[in-house]
Design a protein around this motif. Structure first.
Motif, PDB file in Angstrom:
ATOM      1  N   PRO A  25       0.905  -1.123  -0.131  1.00 26.66           N
ATOM      2  CA  PRO A  25      -0.042  -0.062  -0.015  1.00 26.66           C
ATOM      3  C   PRO A  25       0.910   1.356   0.018  1.00 26.66           C
ATOM      4  CG  PRO A  25      -0.229  -1.449   1.804  1.00 26.66           C
ATOM      5  CD  PRO A  25       0.568  -2.150   1.234  1.00 26.66           C
ATOM      6  N   ASN A  26       0.532   2.301  -0.749  1.00 26.16           N
ATOM      7  CA  ASN A  26       1.051   3.523  -0.743  1.00 26.16           C
ATOM      8  C   ASN A  26       2.591   3.447  -1.213  1.00 26.16           C
ATOM      9  OD1 ASN A  26      -1.314   5.120   0.296  1.00 26.16           O
ATOM     10  ND2 ASN A  26      -0.846   4.278   2.243  1.00 26.16           N
ATOM     11  N   ARG A  27       2.775   2.488  -2.160  1.00 27.84           N
ATOM     12  CA  ARG A  27       4.216   2.397  -2.592  1.00 27.84           C
ATOM     13  C   ARG A  27       4.953   3.659  -3.311  1.00 27.84           C
ATOM     14  NH1 ARG A  27       5.132  -1.880  -7.460  1.00 27.84           N
ATOM     15  NH2 ARG A  27       7.171  -2.570  -6.973  1.00 27.84           N
ATOM     16  N   ARG A  28       4.077   4.368  -3.985  1.00 25.48           N
ATOM     17  CA  ARG A  28       4.677   5.617  -4.618  1.00 25.48           C
ATOM     18  C   ARG A  28       5.051   6.561  -3.400  1.00 25.48           C
ATOM     19  NH1 ARG A  28       1.117   7.974  -9.306  1.00 25.48           N
ATOM     20  NH2 ARG A  28       3.343   8.769  -9.865  1.00 25.48           N
ATOM     21  N   TYR A  29       4.379   6.450  -2.344  1.00 25.81           N
ATOM     22  CA  TYR A  29       4.840   7.442  -1.167  1.00 25.81           C
ATOM     23  C   TYR A  29       6.335   7.036  -0.619  1.00 25.81           C
ATOM     24  CZ  TYR A  29       0.497   9.666  -1.390  1.00 25.81           C
ATOM     25  OH  TYR A  29      -0.607  10.484  -1.622  1.00 25.81           O
ATOM     26  N   ALA A  30       6.483   5.703  -0.432  1.00 27.11           N
ATOM     27  CA  ALA A  30       7.587   4.908  -0.013  1.00 27.11           C
ATOM     28  C   ALA A  30       8.548   5.426  -0.947  1.00 27.11           C
ATOM     29  CB  ALA A  30       7.413   3.598   0.262  1.00 27.11           C
ATOM     30  N   ILE A  31       8.464   5.095  -2.428  1.00 22.94           N
ATOM     31  CA  ILE A  31       9.727   5.542  -3.394  1.00 22.94           C
ATOM     32  C   ILE A  31       9.991   7.028  -3.258  1.00 22.94           C
ATOM     33  CG2 ILE A  31      10.092   5.586  -5.794  1.00 22.94           C
ATOM     34  CD1 ILE A  31       8.273   3.082  -6.126  1.00 22.94           C
ATOM     35  N   GLY A  32       9.088   7.875  -3.189  1.00 18.54           N
ATOM     36  CA  GLY A  32       9.378   9.267  -2.787  1.00 18.54           C
ATOM     37  C   GLY A  32       9.908   9.478  -1.598  1.00 18.54           C
ATOM     38  N   ALA A  33       9.628   8.641  -0.563  1.00 22.84           N
ATOM     39  CA  ALA A  33      10.489   8.871   0.722  1.00 22.84           C
ATOM     40  C   ALA A  33      11.962   8.523   0.376  1.00 22.84           C
ATOM     41  CB  ALA A  33       9.756   8.312   1.855  1.00 22.84           C
ATOM     42  N   LEU A  34      12.370   7.413  -0.213  1.00 26.20           N
ATOM     43  CA  LEU A  34      13.511   7.107  -0.327  1.00 26.20           C
ATOM     44  C   LEU A  34      14.341   8.321  -1.145  1.00 26.20           C
ATOM     45  CD1 LEU A  34      13.039   3.354  -1.441  1.00 26.20           C
ATOM     46  CD2 LEU A  34      14.055   4.053   0.902  1.00 26.20           C
ATOM     47  N   GLY A  35      13.670   8.753  -2.081  1.00 20.62           N
ATOM     48  CA  GLY A  35      14.526   9.721  -2.899  1.00 20.62           C
ATOM     49  C   GLY A  35      14.621  11.020  -1.976  1.00 20.62           C
ATOM     50  N   ASN A  36      13.557  11.415  -1.175  1.00 15.70           N
ATOM     51  CA  ASN A  36      13.817  12.525  -0.147  1.00 15.70           C
ATOM     52  C   ASN A  36      14.941  12.117   1.062  1.00 15.70           C
ATOM     53  OD1 ASN A  36      11.762  14.904  -0.524  1.00 15.70           O
ATOM     54  ND2 ASN A  36      10.628  13.295  -1.145  1.00 15.70           N
ATOM     55  N   ASP A  62       8.813   6.753 -10.939  1.00 13.91           N
ATOM     56  CA  ASP A  62       8.886   7.585  -9.817  1.00 13.91           C
ATOM     57  C   ASP A  62      10.277   6.801  -9.203  1.00 13.91           C
ATOM     58  OD1 ASP A  62       6.478   8.593  -9.656  1.00 13.91           O
ATOM     59  OD2 ASP A  62       5.563   7.170  -8.419  1.00 13.91           O
ATOM     60  N   SER A  63      10.537   5.587  -9.534  1.00 20.53           N
ATOM     61  CA  SER A  63      11.998   5.201  -9.140  1.00 20.53           C
ATOM     62  C   SER A  63      13.106   6.276  -9.845  1.00 20.53           C
ATOM     63  CB  SER A  63      11.957   3.948  -9.457  1.00 20.53           C
ATOM     64  OG  SER A  63      11.098   3.133  -8.692  1.00 20.53           O
ATOM     65  N   LEU A  64      12.938   6.408 -11.113  1.00 24.15           N
ATOM     66  CA  LEU A  64      13.878   7.221 -11.772  1.00 24.15           C
ATOM     67  C   LEU A  64      14.019   8.581 -11.140  1.00 24.15           C
ATOM     68  CD1 LEU A  64      13.097   6.349 -15.453  1.00 24.15           C
ATOM     69  CD2 LEU A  64      15.190   5.977 -14.395  1.00 24.15           C
ATOM     70  N   GLY A  68      17.226  10.234  -9.147  1.00 20.38           N
ATOM     71  CA  GLY A  68      17.802  11.388  -9.488  1.00 20.38           C
ATOM     72  C   GLY A  68      17.982  12.437  -8.295  1.00 20.38           C
ATOM     73  N   MET A  69      16.982  12.273  -7.263  1.00 19.14           N
ATOM     74  CA  MET A  69      16.939  12.908  -6.099  1.00 19.14           C
ATOM     75  C   MET A  69      18.262  12.788  -5.248  1.00 19.14           C
ATOM     76  SD  MET A  69      12.794  12.968  -4.985  1.00 19.14           S
ATOM     77  CE  MET A  69      12.976  14.115  -3.630  1.00 19.14           C
ATOM     78  N   ILE A  70      18.511  11.374  -5.121  1.00 19.00           N
ATOM     79  CA  ILE A  70      19.863  11.087  -4.405  1.00 19.00           C
ATOM     80  C   ILE A  70      21.019  11.176  -5.046  1.00 19.00           C
ATOM     81  CG2 ILE A  70      20.868   8.992  -3.560  1.00 19.00           C
ATOM     82  CD1 ILE A  70      18.066   7.614  -3.368  1.00 19.00           C
ATOM     83  N   LEU A 105      11.312  19.761 -12.264  1.00 19.45           N
ATOM     84  CA  LEU A 105       9.826  19.803 -12.556  1.00 19.45           C
ATOM     85  C   LEU A 105       8.964  18.573 -11.782  1.00 19.45           C
ATOM     86  CD1 LEU A 105       9.947  21.123 -15.894  1.00 19.45           C
ATOM     87  CD2 LEU A 105       9.225  22.256 -13.823  1.00 19.45           C
ATOM     88  N   SER A 106       9.787  17.439 -11.741  1.00 20.08           N
ATOM     89  CA  SER A 106       8.817  16.100 -11.311  1.00 20.08           C
ATOM     90  C   SER A 106       9.148  15.626  -9.952  1.00 20.08           C
ATOM     91  CB  SER A 106       9.529  15.007 -12.349  1.00 20.08           C
ATOM     92  OG  SER A 106       9.270  15.458 -13.599  1.00 20.08           O
ATOM     93  N   ALA A 107      10.251  15.909  -9.409  1.00 22.51           N
ATOM     94  CA  ALA A 107      10.673  15.352  -7.901  1.00 22.51           C
ATOM     95  C   ALA A 107       9.658  16.112  -7.063  1.00 22.51           C
ATOM     96  CB  ALA A 107      12.243  15.763  -7.701  1.00 22.51           C
ATOM     97  N   PRO A 108       9.307  15.067  -6.262  1.00 20.48           N
ATOM     98  CA  PRO A 108       8.433  15.722  -4.946  1.00 20.48           C
ATOM     99  C   PRO A 108       9.242  15.966  -3.736  1.00 20.48           C
ATOM    100  CG  PRO A 108       8.409  13.373  -5.162  1.00 20.48           C
ATOM    101  CD  PRO A 108       8.952  13.675  -6.377  1.00 20.48           C
ATOM    102  N   GLU A 109      10.235  16.816  -4.039  1.00 20.15           N
ATOM    103  CA  GLU A 109      11.118  17.068  -2.976  1.00 20.15           C
ATOM    104  C   GLU A 109      10.583  17.769  -1.929  1.00 20.15           C
ATOM    105  OE1 GLU A 109      15.687  18.753  -2.822  1.00 20.15           O
ATOM    106  OE2 GLU A 109      14.683  19.111  -4.617  1.00 20.15           O
TER     107      GLU A 109
END
Length: 121
Positions: A25-36, A62-64, A68-70, A105-109
């Motif tokens: 559940p909420n996998r996209r949020y977890a991927i975004g959190a890893l980037g952040n 989202d993984s890409l 990139g955030m990292i 433009l894409s990163a949910p920083e």
């Protein structure tokens, strides 16, 4: 995603394991959190997700973004390795400059303080 950002590095090993489960559940949020959170240890897991053609495009994209955030150079390298796979999230990101623009433009920083205070732009 904010609770995961606030939890910090301690949740990274758990997230790295769990994001590989398509039923998470909420996998996209977890991927975004890893980037952040920006732990380099997350790059191999995120790279695997980005390269898995069986994954939904939004998970791969989202993984890409998280890679990139990292590390934006590593993100560009992985992006170039998946070109030609039909992925549609980076149509104009063909060089380092356009990739960085796409990433901005894409990163949910989110900063720790934005997450802590619940600020959203």
């Amino acid at each position: 995603m904010d609770p995961l950002i606030l939890a910090g590095g301690g949740v990274v090993p758990i997230l790295e394991k769990e994001v590989m489960d398509p039923k998470m559940p909420n996998r996209r949020y977890a991927i975004g959190a890893l980037g952040n959170i920006r732990h380099r240890s997350s790059i191999p897991v995120l790279t695997r997700l980005a390269k898995m053609e069986s994954e939904e495009d939004f998970i791969r994209c989202d993984s890409l973004i998280a890679i990139g955030m990292i590390d934006d150079r590593e993100g560009l390298r992985v992006l170039n390795s998946v070109k030609g796979s039909g992925l549609q999230c980076f149509p104009d990101a063909t060089n380092e400059s356009s990739y960085r623009q796409w990433l901005r433009l894409s990163a949910p920083e989110r900063t720790f303080f934005e997450a802590l205070l619940g600020w959203h732009s």
